[in-house]
Design a protein around this motif. Structure first.
Motif, PDB file in Angstrom:
ATOM      1  N   ILE A 119       0.868  -1.180   0.000  1.00 16.80           N
ATOM      2  CA  ILE A 119       0.000   0.000   0.000  1.00 16.80           C
ATOM      3  C   ILE A 119       0.901   1.225   0.000  1.00 16.80           C
ATOM      4  CG2 ILE A 119      -1.707   1.294   1.331  1.00 16.80           C
ATOM      5  CD1 ILE A 119      -2.562  -1.416   2.559  1.00 16.80           C
ATOM      6  N   GLN A 120       0.646   2.144  -0.909  1.00 17.89           N
ATOM      7  CA  GLN A 120       1.426   3.379  -0.996  1.00 17.89           C
ATOM      8  C   GLN A 120       0.802   4.442  -0.094  1.00 17.89           C
ATOM      9  OE1 GLN A 120       4.206   4.098  -2.918  1.00 17.89           O
ATOM     10  NE2 GLN A 120       4.319   1.961  -3.509  1.00 17.89           N
ATOM     11  N   ARG A 121       1.632   5.172   0.632  1.00 18.12           N
ATOM     12  CA  ARG A 121       1.191   6.297   1.452  1.00 18.12           C
ATOM     13  C   ARG A 121       2.100   7.477   1.137  1.00 18.12           C
ATOM     14  NH1 ARG A 121      -3.247   4.513   4.226  1.00 18.12           N
ATOM     15  NH2 ARG A 121      -2.917   2.533   5.246  1.00 18.12           N
ATOM     16  N   PHE A 122       1.508   8.654   1.133  1.00 19.73           N
ATOM     17  CA  PHE A 122       2.259   9.857   0.805  1.00 19.73           C
ATOM     18  C   PHE A 122       2.137  10.835   1.963  1.00 19.73           C
ATOM     19  CE2 PHE A 122       0.475   7.921  -3.003  1.00 19.73           C
ATOM     20  CZ  PHE A 122       1.621   7.617  -3.683  1.00 19.73           C
ATOM     21  N   HIS A 123       3.272  11.329   2.443  1.00 16.73           N
ATOM     22  CA  HIS A 123       3.302  12.255   3.570  1.00 16.73           C
ATOM     23  C   HIS A 123       3.939  13.559   3.103  1.00 16.73           C
ATOM     24  CE1 HIS A 123       2.156   9.163   6.482  1.00 16.73           C
ATOM     25  NE2 HIS A 123       2.898   8.362   5.757  1.00 16.73           N
ATOM     26  N   ASP A 175       7.330   9.337   0.223  1.00 17.22           N
ATOM     27  CA  ASP A 175       6.457   8.262  -0.243  1.00 17.22           C
ATOM     28  C   ASP A 175       6.855   6.985   0.483  1.00 17.22           C
ATOM     29  OD1 ASP A 175       5.602  10.240  -1.937  1.00 17.22           O
ATOM     30  OD2 ASP A 175       6.485   9.373  -3.739  1.00 17.22           O
ATOM     31  N   TRP A 176       5.872   6.348   1.080  1.00 12.26           N
ATOM     32  CA  TRP A 176       6.093   5.156   1.889  1.00 12.26           C
ATOM     33  C   TRP A 176       5.352   3.971   1.300  1.00 12.26           C
ATOM     34  CZ3 TRP A 176       8.881   5.059   6.550  1.00 12.26           C
ATOM     35  CH2 TRP A 176       9.373   6.291   6.946  1.00 12.26           C
ATOM     36  N   GLU A 177       5.897   2.797   1.518  1.00 17.14           N
ATOM     37  CA  GLU A 177       5.258   1.565   1.083  1.00 17.14           C
ATOM     38  C   GLU A 177       5.030   0.688   2.309  1.00 17.14           C
ATOM     39  OE1 GLU A 177       7.078  -1.754  -1.534  1.00 17.14           O
ATOM     40  OE2 GLU A 177       6.212  -0.249  -2.886  1.00 17.14           O
ATOM     41  N   HIS A 178       3.767   0.298   2.501  1.00 15.12           N
ATOM     42  CA  HIS A 178       3.384  -0.593   3.599  1.00 15.12           C
ATOM     43  C   HIS A 178       3.037  -1.938   2.969  1.00 15.12           C
ATOM     44  CE1 HIS A 178       2.707   2.748   6.529  1.00 15.12           C
ATOM     45  NE2 HIS A 178       2.606   3.418   5.403  1.00 15.12           N
ATOM     46  N   GLU A 221      10.314   3.854   3.568  1.00 10.34           N
ATOM     47  CA  GLU A 221      10.310   5.071   2.765  1.00 10.34           C
ATOM     48  C   GLU A 221      10.994   4.757   1.439  1.00 10.34           C
ATOM     49  OE1 GLU A 221      12.451   8.456   4.329  1.00 10.34           O
ATOM     50  OE2 GLU A 221      11.010   9.800   3.380  1.00 10.34           O
ATOM     51  N   VAL A 222      10.274   4.962   0.340  1.00 13.19           N
ATOM     52  CA  VAL A 222      10.806   4.618  -0.975  1.00 13.19           C
ATOM     53  C   VAL A 222      11.263   5.841  -1.769  1.00 13.19           C
ATOM     54  CG1 VAL A 222       9.555   2.439  -1.174  1.00 13.19           C
ATOM     55  CG2 VAL A 222       8.474   4.545  -1.960  1.00 13.19           C
ATOM     56  N   ARG A 223      10.838   7.033  -1.353  1.00 14.87           N
ATOM     57  CA  ARG A 223      11.248   8.236  -2.075  1.00 14.87           C
ATOM     58  C   ARG A 223      11.008   9.460  -1.211  1.00 14.87           C
ATOM     59  NH1 ARG A 223       8.697  11.584  -6.823  1.00 14.87           N
ATOM     60  NH2 ARG A 223       6.920  11.398  -5.466  1.00 14.87           N
ATOM     61  N   ARG A 224      11.900  10.423  -1.302  1.00  9.58           N
ATOM     62  CA  ARG A 224      11.715  11.709  -0.627  1.00  9.58           C
ATOM     63  C   ARG A 224      12.169  12.794  -1.596  1.00  9.58           C
ATOM     64  NH1 ARG A 224      13.946  12.986   5.268  1.00  9.58           N
ATOM     65  NH2 ARG A 224      12.621  11.197   5.625  1.00  9.58           N
ATOM     66  N   GLU A 225      11.369  13.822  -1.712  1.00  9.49           N
ATOM     67  CA  GLU A 225      11.707  14.967  -2.542  1.00  9.49           C
ATOM     68  C   GLU A 225      11.575  16.240  -1.730  1.00  9.49           C
ATOM     69  OE1 GLU A 225       9.611  15.333  -6.224  1.00  9.49           O
ATOM     70  OE2 GLU A 225      10.609  13.601  -7.084  1.00  9.49           O
ATOM     71  N   SER A 256      18.607  13.670   4.622  1.00  7.07           N
ATOM     72  CA  SER A 256      19.526  12.701   5.215  1.00  7.07           C
ATOM     73  C   SER A 256      18.821  11.606   5.997  1.00  7.07           C
ATOM     74  CB  SER A 256      20.528  13.398   6.121  1.00  7.07           C
ATOM     75  OG  SER A 256      19.866  13.913   7.263  1.00  7.07           O
ATOM     76  N   ASN A 257      17.653  11.868   6.522  1.00  9.08           N
ATOM     77  CA  ASN A 257      16.941  10.867   7.307  1.00  9.08           C
ATOM     78  C   ASN A 257      16.126   9.937   6.438  1.00  9.08           C
ATOM     79  OD1 ASN A 257      17.915  11.898   9.704  1.00  9.08           O
ATOM     80  ND2 ASN A 257      16.302  13.417   9.814  1.00  9.08           N
ATOM     81  N   PHE A 258      16.458   9.843   5.168  1.00 12.90           N
ATOM     82  CA  PHE A 258      15.737   9.003   4.217  1.00 12.90           C
ATOM     83  C   PHE A 258      15.610   7.593   4.772  1.00 12.90           C
ATOM     84  CE2 PHE A 258      15.487   6.363   0.362  1.00 12.90           C
ATOM     85  CZ  PHE A 258      14.413   6.970  -0.247  1.00 12.90           C
ATOM     86  N   GLY A 259      14.378   7.136   4.900  1.00 13.43           N
ATOM     87  CA  GLY A 259      14.117   5.787   5.387  1.00 13.43           C
ATOM     88  C   GLY A 259      14.096   5.662   6.900  1.00 13.43           C
ATOM     89  N   GLN A 260      14.431   6.734   7.626  1.00 19.29           N
ATOM     90  CA  GLN A 260      14.484   6.658   9.077  1.00 19.29           C
ATOM     91  C   GLN A 260      13.330   7.391   9.739  1.00 19.29           C
ATOM     92  OE1 GLN A 260      18.309   8.110  10.235  1.00 19.29           O
ATOM     93  NE2 GLN A 260      19.367   6.777   8.812  1.00 19.29           N
TER      94      GLN A 260
END
Length: 150
Positions: free
Chosen positions: A23-27, A73-76, A84-88, A136-140
């Motif tokens: 499931i894709q989630r966008f924050h 963008d997160w994937e559950h 976290e699969v992407r950050r812009e 820098s906190n990509f995925g954290q």
């Protein structure tokens, strides 16, 4: 008896299979290229930018002479924790008079900050340290922490 078993097992099987699909989630919010194309460097001001694309929200930052819009963008998937699969980050810089000087989109590849698009009239955002921190906190990052959970 067989029909009753099918009626009980089939919905459970559907639930199990559905829980396996990601499931894709966008924050947060980062304006897309179409929205950014509406912003004219050296012509638009903070006020017109706010009218065209809004101000940075809860995940964004207004610091000094720049606005930073952040989207993750997160994937559950199933029982695994979210990834976290992407950050812009979109950085819009302003001069002392409040006019737009830079419109830039940054992402992250292999741990490095990468400019994805850029319309620049000066040397670039002065808040490079903040930009690196935002990426820098990509995925954290845990969105539940922002909401008081986890």
């Amino acid at each position: 008896m067989k029909t009753l078993a099918i009626r009980l097992v089939l919905p459970a099987l559907i639930l199990v299979l559905a829980s396996c699909s990601p499931i894709q989630r966008f924050h947060g919010y980062a304006p897309d290229d179409t929205q950014l194309a509406e912003i004219e460097v050296s012509r638009d001001t903070r006020e017109t930018v706010a009218e065209k694309i809004g101000t940075p929200g809860m995940m964004g930052v207004m610091e000094g002479s720049a606005w930073y819009y952040v989207q993750s963008d997160w994937e559950h998937g199933g029982l695994r924790p979210p990834t976290e699969v992407r950050r812009e980050v979109v950085a819009i810089s302003f001069d002392d008079g409040g006019r737009v000087t830079n419109v830039e989109r940054f992402g992250q590849e292999q741990g490095e900050v990468v400019a994805l698009s850029r319309r620049v009239t000066s040397t670039g955002p002065t808040g490079m340290t903040l930009l690196r921190q935002l990426l820098s906190n990509f995925g954290q990052f845990n969105p539940a922490q922002m909401l008081g959970g986890g």
